[in-house]
Design a protein around this motif. Structure first.
Motif, short mmCIF file in Angstrom:
data_model
loop_
_atom_site.label_atom_id
_atom_site.label_comp_id
_atom_site.label_asym_id
_atom_site.label_seq_id
_atom_site.Cartn_x
_atom_site.Cartn_y
_atom_site.Cartn_z
N THR A 66 1.83 19.36 -13.56
CA THR A 66 2.38 18.70 -14.52
C THR A 66 3.53 17.61 -14.17
O THR A 66 3.94 16.93 -15.02
CB THR A 66 3.01 19.81 -15.59
N LYS A 68 5.54 14.70 -12.54
CA LYS A 68 5.29 13.21 -12.67
C LYS A 68 4.70 12.60 -11.22
O LYS A 68 4.05 11.60 -11.40
CB LYS A 68 6.50 12.56 -13.14
N ASN A 69 5.30 13.02 -10.32
CA ASN A 69 4.94 12.66 -8.93
C ASN A 69 3.69 13.30 -8.20
O ASN A 69 3.53 12.99 -7.21
CB ASN A 69 6.15 12.91 -7.90
N GLU A 128 -1.96 20.23 -19.83
CA GLU A 128 -1.89 19.16 -18.87
C GLU A 128 -3.45 18.78 -18.26
O GLU A 128 -3.89 17.55 -18.33
CB GLU A 128 -0.99 19.26 -17.55
#
Ligand SMILES: [Zn+2]
Ligand SMILES: [Zn+2]
Length: 260
Positions: free
Chosen positions: A179, A181-182, A228
């Protein structure tokens, strides 16, 4: 309905609020969980947690980060630990070259002993790998881990490593990291792993998924991992839930879905 395939309910962050953790699992449709052994000394506490509720099970094993100077776990000892209806897996075991400095022969030897124990008792492996994927896959192959199967937990490796593990009969378990962002590369892997080879987990109390990132993680949050994966694949979260739950009970065949 979700199953958290990997959590650490004996760790103080979760053990201190055991009833609350279980209530929030129920409230979020997380019906079952597998709590994971990391040391010889804490194994009785892990087993006690599993014995406390019918919908909890545990593993037996010593984590690769656990330095044991002198008293290494042996095959007979692991088999004695595993000889319990609540113990449905061997681990977590594997290799971790990130955490350990110097000689790592003892890690590989311990890993081999765990695989031998899993084959001897017929219970699948929970495998941890960090900066050690090539050796992990090689040793799983050399030791015949295919015979019992298992799961590559908290998966953060490449698609090639996922494929090699799947070829060995292993499942791939995604944690809250998917989940983040990176985690673009990992999101791509989560799109490709066949649903029938996938599990979801929290690895709580660590690695809380978005939107709880940085807080104490707990099994109830495994639904964010499944959400996700559903989003990435453009499928219904129910499909992820149904597949990963069925995969869990197919792999950990000593755990019973009707226990609740
Ligand atoms: Zn781990
Ligand atoms: Zn763990």
């Amino acid at each position: 309905m979700f199953v958290d395939s990997h959590c650490h309910l004996d760790f103080p962050e979760l053990r201190s609020d055991f009833d609350g953790v279980l209530a929030r699992m129920r409230a979020n449709g997380v019906t079952h969980a597998l709590t994971i052994s990391t040391t010889l000394e804490t194994f009785p506490a892990v087993r006690e947690v599993a014995r406390a509720r019918p919908n909890l099970w545990c593993s037996a094993g010593v984590h690769p980060d656990e330095r044991r100077d002198g008293r290494e776990v042996g095959l007979e000892e692991l088999l004695a630990m595993a000889d319990d209806p609540k113990v449905v897996a061997i681990g977590e075991t594997g290799l971790d070259y990130f955490r350990v400095e110097g000689d790592t022969d003892w890690q590989r030897e311990r890993f081999r002993v765990h695989i031998r124990a899993a084959r001897a008792c017929g219970k699948p492996l929970v495998v941890h790998t960090r900066e050690s994927a090539a050796d992990t896959v090689r040793i799983l192959g050399e030791e015949g881990a295919r015979e019992v199967g298992g799961v590559m937990h908290c998966f953060t490796e490449s698609w090639e490593v996922a494929q090699a593990a799947i070829d060995l009969g292993f499942l791939i378990s995604f944690s809250g990291i998917v989940t983040f962002k990176n985690a673009a590369a990992l999101k791509e892997v989560a799109k490709k792993v066949p649903l029938e080879r996938m599990l979801v987990e929290t690895d709580s109390p660590y690695l809380a998924p978005v939107p709880h990132r940085g807080k104490t993680n707990e099994p109830a949050f495994v639904k964010h991992v499944a959400e996700e994966i559903a989003r990435l694949r453009d499928i219904a979260v129910d499909d992820v839930a149904r597949s990963t739950t069925a995969n869990f009970f197919a792999l950990f065949r000593h755990a019973r879905p009707e226990a609740a």
